[in-house]
Design a protein around this motif. Structure first.
Motif, PDB file in Angstrom:
ATOM      1  N   PHE A   1      -0.545 -68.257 -69.058  1.00 39.52           N
ATOM      2  CA  PHE A   1      -0.863 -67.255 -68.036  1.00 39.52           C
ATOM      3  C   PHE A   1      -2.044 -66.384 -68.465  1.00 39.52           C
ATOM      4  N   ALA A   2      -1.998 -65.877 -69.675  1.00 40.74           N
ATOM      5  CA  ALA A   2      -3.038 -64.962 -70.146  1.00 40.74           C
ATOM      6  C   ALA A   2      -4.403 -65.615 -70.212  1.00 40.74           C
ATOM      7  N   THR A   3      -4.441 -66.926 -70.427  1.00 38.77           N
ATOM      8  CA  THR A   3      -5.721 -67.626 -70.551  1.00 38.77           C
ATOM      9  C   THR A   3      -6.147 -68.348 -69.282  1.00 38.77           C
ATOM     10  N   HIS A   4      -5.350 -68.222 -68.212  1.00 38.59           N
ATOM     11  CA  HIS A   4      -5.681 -68.858 -66.932  1.00 38.59           C
ATOM     12  C   HIS A   4      -5.617 -67.837 -65.794  1.00 38.59           C
ATOM     13  N   GLY A   5      -6.189 -66.686 -66.027  1.00 35.64           N
ATOM     14  CA  GLY A   5      -6.315 -65.680 -64.981  1.00 35.64           C
ATOM     15  C   GLY A   5      -5.417 -64.482 -65.121  1.00 35.64           C
ATOM     16  N   GLY A   6      -4.442 -64.531 -66.014  1.00 34.15           N
ATOM     17  CA  GLY A   6      -3.473 -63.448 -66.114  1.00 34.15           C
ATOM     18  C   GLY A   6      -3.789 -62.378 -67.128  1.00 34.15           C
ATOM     19  N   GLY A   7      -4.975 -62.383 -67.664  1.00 29.44           N
ATOM     20  CA  GLY A   7      -5.336 -61.371 -68.645  1.00 29.44           C
ATOM     21  C   GLY A   7      -5.476 -59.988 -68.031  1.00 29.44           C
ATOM     22  N   TRP A   8      -5.800 -59.032 -68.865  1.00 35.57           N
ATOM     23  CA  TRP A   8      -5.937 -57.658 -68.398  1.00 35.57           C
ATOM     24  C   TRP A   8      -7.185 -57.039 -69.005  1.00 35.57           C
ATOM     25  N   SER A   9      -7.864 -56.214 -68.241  1.00 32.59           N
ATOM     26  CA  SER A   9      -9.016 -55.479 -68.748  1.00 32.59           C
ATOM     27  C   SER A   9      -8.898 -54.028 -68.321  1.00 32.59           C
ATOM     28  N   LYS A  10      -9.368 -53.149 -69.162  1.00 30.13           N
ATOM     29  CA  LYS A  10      -9.244 -51.723 -68.906  1.00 30.13           C
ATOM     30  C   LYS A  10     -10.401 -51.238 -68.038  1.00 30.13           C
ATOM     31  N   ASP A  11     -10.477 -51.772 -66.818  1.00 29.57           N
ATOM     32  CA  ASP A  11     -11.556 -51.402 -65.907  1.00 29.57           C
ATOM     33  C   ASP A  11     -11.068 -50.496 -64.788  1.00 29.57           C
ATOM     34  N   GLY A  12      -9.804 -50.157 -64.810  1.00 30.43           N
ATOM     35  CA  GLY A  12      -9.245 -49.285 -63.801  1.00 30.43           C
ATOM     36  C   GLY A  12      -8.916 -49.970 -62.492  1.00 30.43           C
ATOM     37  N   LYS A  13      -9.210 -51.272 -62.391  1.00 31.58           N
ATOM     38  CA  LYS A  13      -8.935 -52.010 -61.154  1.00 31.58           C
ATOM     39  C   LYS A  13      -8.146 -53.285 -61.408  1.00 31.58           C
ATOM     40  N   THR A  14      -7.621 -53.425 -62.636  1.00 34.91           N
ATOM     41  CA  THR A  14      -6.843 -54.611 -62.983  1.00 34.91           C
ATOM     42  C   THR A  14      -5.454 -54.188 -63.434  1.00 34.91           C
ATOM     43  N   LEU A  15      -4.447 -54.601 -62.684  1.00 38.29           N
ATOM     44  CA  LEU A  15      -3.069 -54.271 -63.007  1.00 38.29           C
ATOM     45  C   LEU A  15      -2.528 -55.219 -64.077  1.00 38.29           C
ATOM     46  N   PRO A  16      -1.556 -54.776 -64.849  1.00 39.06           N
ATOM     47  CA  PRO A  16      -0.949 -55.694 -65.812  1.00 39.06           C
ATOM     48  C   PRO A  16      -0.344 -56.894 -65.117  1.00 39.06           C
ATOM     49  N   GLY A  17      -0.341 -58.034 -65.784  1.00 38.64           N
ATOM     50  CA  GLY A  17       0.212 -59.254 -65.205  1.00 38.64           C
ATOM     51  C   GLY A  17       1.688 -59.115 -64.903  1.00 38.64           C
ATOM     52  N   THR A  18       2.150 -59.957 -63.999  1.00 38.40           N
ATOM     53  CA  THR A  18       3.556 -59.936 -63.583  1.00 38.40           C
ATOM     54  C   THR A  18       4.233 -61.262 -63.878  1.00 38.40           C
ATOM     55  N   LEU A  19       5.448 -61.191 -64.420  1.00 41.03           N
ATOM     56  CA  LEU A  19       6.320 -62.360 -64.539  1.00 41.03           C
ATOM     57  C   LEU A  19       7.218 -62.390 -63.318  1.00 41.03           C
ATOM     58  N   ASP A  20       7.070 -63.444 -62.508  1.00 40.58           N
ATOM     59  CA  ASP A  20       7.932 -63.678 -61.358  1.00 40.58           C
ATOM     60  C   ASP A  20       9.090 -64.549 -61.831  1.00 40.58           C
ATOM     61  N   ILE A  21      10.279 -63.967 -61.901  1.00 38.86           N
ATOM     62  CA  ILE A  21      11.437 -64.719 -62.365  1.00 38.86           C
ATOM     63  C   ILE A  21      12.505 -64.674 -61.270  1.00 38.86           C
ATOM     64  N   GLU A  22      12.823 -65.843 -60.751  1.00 39.38           N
ATOM     65  CA  GLU A  22      13.781 -65.967 -59.656  1.00 39.38           C
ATOM     66  C   GLU A  22      14.468 -67.317 -59.767  1.00 39.38           C
ATOM     67  N   TRP A  23      15.256 -67.698 -58.754  1.00 42.13           N
ATOM     68  CA  TRP A  23      15.998 -68.946 -58.850  1.00 42.13           C
ATOM     69  C   TRP A  23      15.085 -70.153 -58.960  1.00 42.13           C
ATOM     70  N   GLY A  24      15.599 -71.186 -59.625  1.00 44.84           N
ATOM     71  CA  GLY A  24      14.843 -72.403 -59.811  1.00 44.84           C
ATOM     72  C   GLY A  24      14.786 -73.255 -58.564  1.00 44.84           C
ATOM     73  N   PRO A  25      14.107 -74.395 -58.665  1.00 42.45           N
ATOM     74  CA  PRO A  25      13.971 -75.302 -57.523  1.00 42.45           C
ATOM     75  C   PRO A  25      15.306 -75.733 -56.937  1.00 42.45           C
ATOM     76  N   ASN A  26      16.347 -75.730 -57.744  1.00 39.34           N
ATOM     77  CA  ASN A  26      17.672 -76.116 -57.277  1.00 39.34           C
ATOM     78  C   ASN A  26      18.574 -74.913 -57.049  1.00 39.34           C
TER      79      ASN A  26
END
Length: 272
Positions: free
Chosen positions: A145-170
Motif C-alpha cells: 500500500f505505502a509503495t503503490h499510492g498509499g504513502g503520506w506527505s506533510k503537505d497539508g492536503k494528504t490524509l493518512p492512509g486508511t485500512l479498509d477491513i470488512e467481511w471477506g468475499p464469502n
C-alpha cells in the motif's frame, strides 16, 4: 462535546499495473513452518460493499437525520472510473479517499486520475487499502500500500492512509480467529506507521469488529476510526473507540462521508 474528542483534537493540534505475488497468510507476513502459501490474485472490492450486504441499507436517498460533522466528503474506487471532481467540489465536498490497493496484487487503474484530480480541485485527499487477511500478512500489505499510492506527505492536503477491513468475499472473517485478526490489523498498522510515521485510519463497521475480533484489540489511542453505518446515526462504535473521526453514512449516489470536526481540524489531521 466529549472530553475524548477534545483529547484527540489536542493531540493532533500539537503536533497504481496489476501484478501477482506469492504470499503467505500470517499476521505479520512471514512464513511459518507448516503454513501453506496462496496466490494473491488481482481483485477489486468496493469500500463498504460487504458491510452493506451484511447490515443492510436504508431506502435509496435516505440520509441521516443529523450528521455530527461540518466537513462533507466522498470515497471512490475504480467503480467510479474517471471522476468529475469539479462537480463534487462545487457540491461542497471538501475531502476524498481513493482506493489504491488490495492485498498485494491489485492496484486501482483509475488511481492517478482520482487521487490527483481531487487534489487539483482543492480537496484534501487520502488513499485507502482494502485489507485481505486471507491472502498475505498485514505488514506485507502495508508495504504494498505505502509503495503503490498509499504513502503520506506533510503537505497539508494528504490524509493518512486508511485500512479498509470488512467481511471477506464469502462474508466471513477470512478464516481467522479473533486474536489472529487483531494481530493482522496490528501488523498492518505498525508497518504503515514505520513506513510513513502516521498511524493508518481504520475503516470498519461495529458489527464486523464484534464478529471478527470478538470485541478485542484496542486501537483507540493511535488509529482514527472511520465507521461505516448506513442509518440516521453512527450508533455504537467498535471496541474502545469513544468517538469517530470519519463516518460513511450513505452509498447514494456515491459513498458519502463526513469528518467529525471543522475544516481546520481536517487540515491538522492531514498535516500530522
Amino acid at each position: 462535546m466529549s472530553s475524548a474528542r477534545w483529547g484527540w483534537r489536542r493531540r493532533f493540534g500539537a503536533a497504481l499495473a496489476v501484478s501477482a505475488a506469492l504470499t503467505v497468510v500470517t499476521a505479520g507476513g512471514a512464513q511459518a513452518a507448516g503454513e501453506t502459501t496462496t496466490t494473491d490474485t488481482s481483485d477489486n472490492h468496493q469500500m463498504g460493499a460487504s458491510i452493506r450486504a451484511h447490515d443492510g441499507v436504508p431506502q435509496p436517498g435516505a440520509v441521516p437525520s443529523s450528521v455530527d460533522a461540518s466537513v462533507p466528503g466522498i470515497d471512490v474506487s475504480s467503480y467510479q472510473g474517471s471522476v468529475n471532481w469539479a462537480s463534487y467540489w462545487s457540491a461542497g465536498k471538501k475531502f476524498a479517499y481513493v482506493k489504491a490497493t488490495e492485498g498485494t496484487g491489485y492496484t486501482n487503474p483509475d488511481f492517478t486520475q482520482q487521487y490527483n484530480g481531487s487534489y487539483h480541485v482543492g480537496m484534501i485527499r487520502g488513499a485507502y487499502h482494502y485489507g485481505r487477511p486471507d491472502l498475505s500478512g498485514g505488514a506485507a500489505q502495508a508495504d504494498y500500500f505505502a509503495t503503490h499510492g498509499g504513502g503520506w506527505s506533510k503537505d497539508g492536503k494528504t490524509l493518512p492512509g486508511t485500512l479498509d477491513i470488512e467481511w471477506g468475499p464469502n462474508s466471513d472473517c477470512y478464516g481467522l480467529g479473533a486474536s489472529a485478526m487483531v494481530a493482522w490489523i496490528k501488523a498492518f498498522s505498525d508497518e504503515y506507521h514505520r513506513k510513513t510515521t502516521r498511524w493508518p485510519v481504520i475503516y470498519t463497521a461495529t458489527s464486523w469488529w464484534s464478529e471478527c475480533t470478538g470485541n478485542t484489540g484496542d486501537f483507540s489511542s493511535t488509529n482514527p476510526l472511520w465507521v461505516a453505518r448506513y442509518a440516521s446515526s453512527a450508533g455504537p462504535l467498535p471496541y474502545r473507540w469513544g468517538f469517530y473521526t470519519f463516518w460513511q453514512y450513505s452509498s447514494t449516489p456515491i459513498d458519502q462521508d463526513s469528518f467529525s470536526a471543522d475544516i481546520s481540524r481536517l487540515k491538522v489531521l492531514a498535516t500530522g
